[in-house]
Enzyme design. Structure first.
Site, mmCIF file in Angstrom:
data_model
loop_
_atom_site.group_PDB
_atom_site.id
_atom_site.type_symbol
_atom_site.label_atom_id
_atom_site.label_comp_id
_atom_site.label_asym_id
_atom_site.label_seq_id
_atom_site.Cartn_x
_atom_site.Cartn_y
_atom_site.Cartn_z
ATOM 1 N N SER A 1 -9.702 -0.635 6.927
ATOM 2 C CA SER A 1 -9.135 -0.513 5.572
ATOM 3 C C SER A 1 -8.491 -1.742 4.985
ATOM 4 O O SER A 1 -8.197 -1.773 3.789
ATOM 5 C CB SER A 1 -8.125 0.623 5.545
ATOM 6 O OG SER A 1 -8.830 1.811 5.416
ATOM 7 N N SER B 1 -9.528 1.776 2.872
ATOM 8 C CA SER B 1 -8.662 2.497 1.974
ATOM 9 C C SER B 1 -7.641 1.643 1.210
ATOM 10 O O SER B 1 -7.075 2.121 0.220
ATOM 11 C CB SER B 1 -7.919 3.584 2.756
ATOM 12 O OG SER B 1 -7.101 3.010 3.752
ATOM 13 N N LYS C 1 0.860 -1.186 0.000
ATOM 14 C CA LYS C 1 0.000 0.000 0.000
ATOM 15 C C LYS C 1 0.898 1.237 0.000
ATOM 16 O O LYS C 1 1.909 1.258 0.722
ATOM 17 C CB LYS C 1 -0.883 -0.041 1.258
ATOM 18 C CG LYS C 1 -1.875 1.100 1.363
ATOM 19 C CD LYS C 1 -2.718 0.951 2.638
ATOM 20 C CE LYS C 1 -3.769 2.034 2.747
ATOM 21 N NZ LYS C 1 -4.581 1.912 3.968
HETATM 22 N N1 GLN Z 1 -12.809 4.084 6.237
HETATM 23 C C1 GLN Z 1 -12.207 4.410 7.479
HETATM 24 C C2 GLN Z 1 -11.752 5.855 7.481
HETATM 25 O O1 GLN Z 1 -11.860 6.481 6.493
HETATM 26 C C3 GLN Z 1 -11.049 3.511 7.759
HETATM 27 C C4 GLN Z 1 -9.842 3.864 6.991
HETATM 28 C C5 GLN Z 1 -8.637 3.081 7.391
HETATM 29 O O2 GLN Z 1 -8.731 2.073 8.065
HETATM 30 N N2 GLN Z 1 -7.481 3.611 7.005
HETATM 31 O O3 GLN Z 1 -11.296 6.341 8.440
#
Ligand code: GLN
Length: 466
Positions: A173, A149, A74
């Site tokens: 994410s 994400s 990532k």
């Molecule tokens: N969707 C969640 C957020 O936007 C989790 C994102 C993540 O785990 N990086 O905070």
């Protein structure tokens, strides 16, 4: 699905394929893929490492299990000398000055990094549309989002462009894109894997974890990258999880689920039906199943976003165009900061910085931020009590199926609510695995803190009965 790591290892050892060929093939596929999963390819590094693996095999030397296995990263992890953009304009040209601990451990084991993967900028999002590299498309239906994400990472694994990928999970994410693309994704107990070299989003819930096509591959990678690291004081020593240990499910007697998650109109009716059908199958195997009370999904989402926004506002304050990032000069130093930050951060990231600074500011922090911390303690307490009654908690991964590309950007609140089932386990810092069975977006399996092994045991059992 069988282990891809074991399979490729055998092919390399038996000289059915060279490592260079393996790497070249995947690089070509990554380059031509239309799912927008790759921010940058690590062609040079990958081919150089692959040659070394081939040379070893040619000399008749033994190679380790992960040696020569191509993986994705990532684009929020440092790998010295490579771009780490966080999918942002801000860091579009930022090169990593050092390597993240988890990535270094994989390099030490001989695994081959192929690609920096598209994701929501700074981890902010649930669809991988908040990125300067174009929306990641779902592996199964490209009209739908890839999830986020860590969307690029999950789609790469699902489409066999990487054998496994290293995602990051702050509030879901890894688990949510794994569910959206029907692969496995594991968020370990907080602190099991070092966060050193992972760009911080919300430090108190940020976790490093693998995405792969089998439980075995998740286990292998997890064992390799776990462990105490003096560069991350929240890490601790953990025992490796053995293959044999997870074959036996005898110690799991009781399984719990949160009825607040499923007894609501906010869940897709088919996901609900499939979830209850899975519960019935668990019961049919003689396990006791208990319905548990938990916080309302909306309260979990508000608590998580209050704290995550506060933490990200603090963490991102270092990005001012002086120490890091794409500086845009203004008339005065203050203007320079202001233009640099306004022009380089995305709408979603700015929403979070403004929200985070608001909840931390005088006059608001007691009522909002401190209340959030207090709720988090109550959530942790609730989990502690639950795990006195049950060994495992299962839940759907998401209330709904993946949205169409474009929809989440129009409705940020709906996007935040789509995290309803993942964020609670993050606040509790618990080990949680998404398995691609049970509902259209999979199931989450959770155990008590530091009980990661139990999660694997249950997942192994579940894959044979669903
Ligand atoms: N969707 C969640 C957020 O936007 C989790 C994102 C993540 O785990 N990086 O905070």
């Amino acid at each position: 699905m069988e282990s891809q790591i074991h399979k490729i290892h055998q092919q390399l050892v038996r000289k059915e394929v060279t490592c260079v060929k393996l790497v070249q093939e995947r690089l070509i596929l990554l380059k031509s893929n239309t799912h927008a999963t790759a921010n940058s390819l690590l062609e040079e590094i990958a081919l150089e490492l692959a040659k070394k693996v081939d040379a070893k095999i040619d000399c008749g030397e033994k190679i380790g299990l992960l040696e020569g296995i191509p993986f994705g990263i990532k684009d929020v992890y440092m790998l010295q000398g490579t771009y780490t953009t966080a999918s942002s304009n801000f860091l579009k040209r930022y090169r990593s000055p050092y390597t993240a601990t988890a990535i270094q451990k994989l390099l030490d084991a001989g695994a081959i990094p192929l690609v920096k993967e598209n994701c929501d900028s700074f981890g902010h999002g649930s669809s991988s549309e908040n990125t300067i590299f174009g929306a990641v498309k779902n592996a199964i239906n490209p009209d739908l989002v890839g999830g986020g994400s860590s969307g690029g990472s999950a789609v790469n694994v699902a489409k066999d462009l990487t054998v496994f990928s290293i995602g990051g999970d702050t509030g879901g994410s890894i688990r949510q894109p794994a569910g959206y693309n029907k692969v496995y994704g594991f968020k370990p107990t907080y602190g099991r894997i070092s966060r050193f070299g992972l760009m911080a989003y919300a430090s108190s819930t940020d976790c490093v974890g693998p995405i792969a096509k089998s439980i075995e591959d998740i286990r292998i990678v997890l064992n390799e990258i776990s462990g105490k690291d003096i560069k991350d004081q929240t890490t601790y020593h953990s025992e490796k999880i053995s293959k044999e240990a997870i074959d036996n499910v005898d110690e799991i007697k009781t399984v719990g689920y949160f009825k607040n998650f499923t007894e609501t109109d906010a869940i897709d009716p088919q996901i609900k039906l499939d979830f209850y059908a899975s519960i019935e199958k668990v019961k049919a195997k003689g396990m006791q199943v208990k319905a548990l009370n938990f916080f309302e999904p909306d309260s979990l989402v508000s608590t998580y976003y209050t704290l995550a926004m506060a933490e990200t506002a603090s963490n991102l304050s270092r990005l001012d165009g002086t120490n890091y990032g794409n500086r845009i000069e203004g008339e005065t130093l203050k203007d320079t900061y202001s233009i640099t930050r306004s022009e380089n951060f995305s709408e979603e990231t700015k929403r979070r910085i403004v929200g985070g600074n608001q909840v931390l500011s005088q006059g608001f922090s007691d009522e909002i931020y401190l209340k959030g911390l207090n709720l988090r303690d109550q959530i942790a307490k609730n989990f502690e009590n639950d795990f006195k009654e049950v060994d495992i908690i299962i839940s759907p991964v998401t209330p709904n199926t993946p949205p169409q590309i474009g929809d989440s950007l129009k409705e940020p609140l709906a996007m935040y609510l789509s995290d309803a089932y993942t964020v609670g386990f993050s606040l509790g810092q618990l080990p949680t695995l998404t398995v691609p069975q049970g509902t259209q977006t999979g199931l989450q399996i959770t155990a008590a803190k530091n009980n990661d092994e139990l999660v694997f045991k249950f997942a192994n059992f579940l894959k044979d009965i669903l």
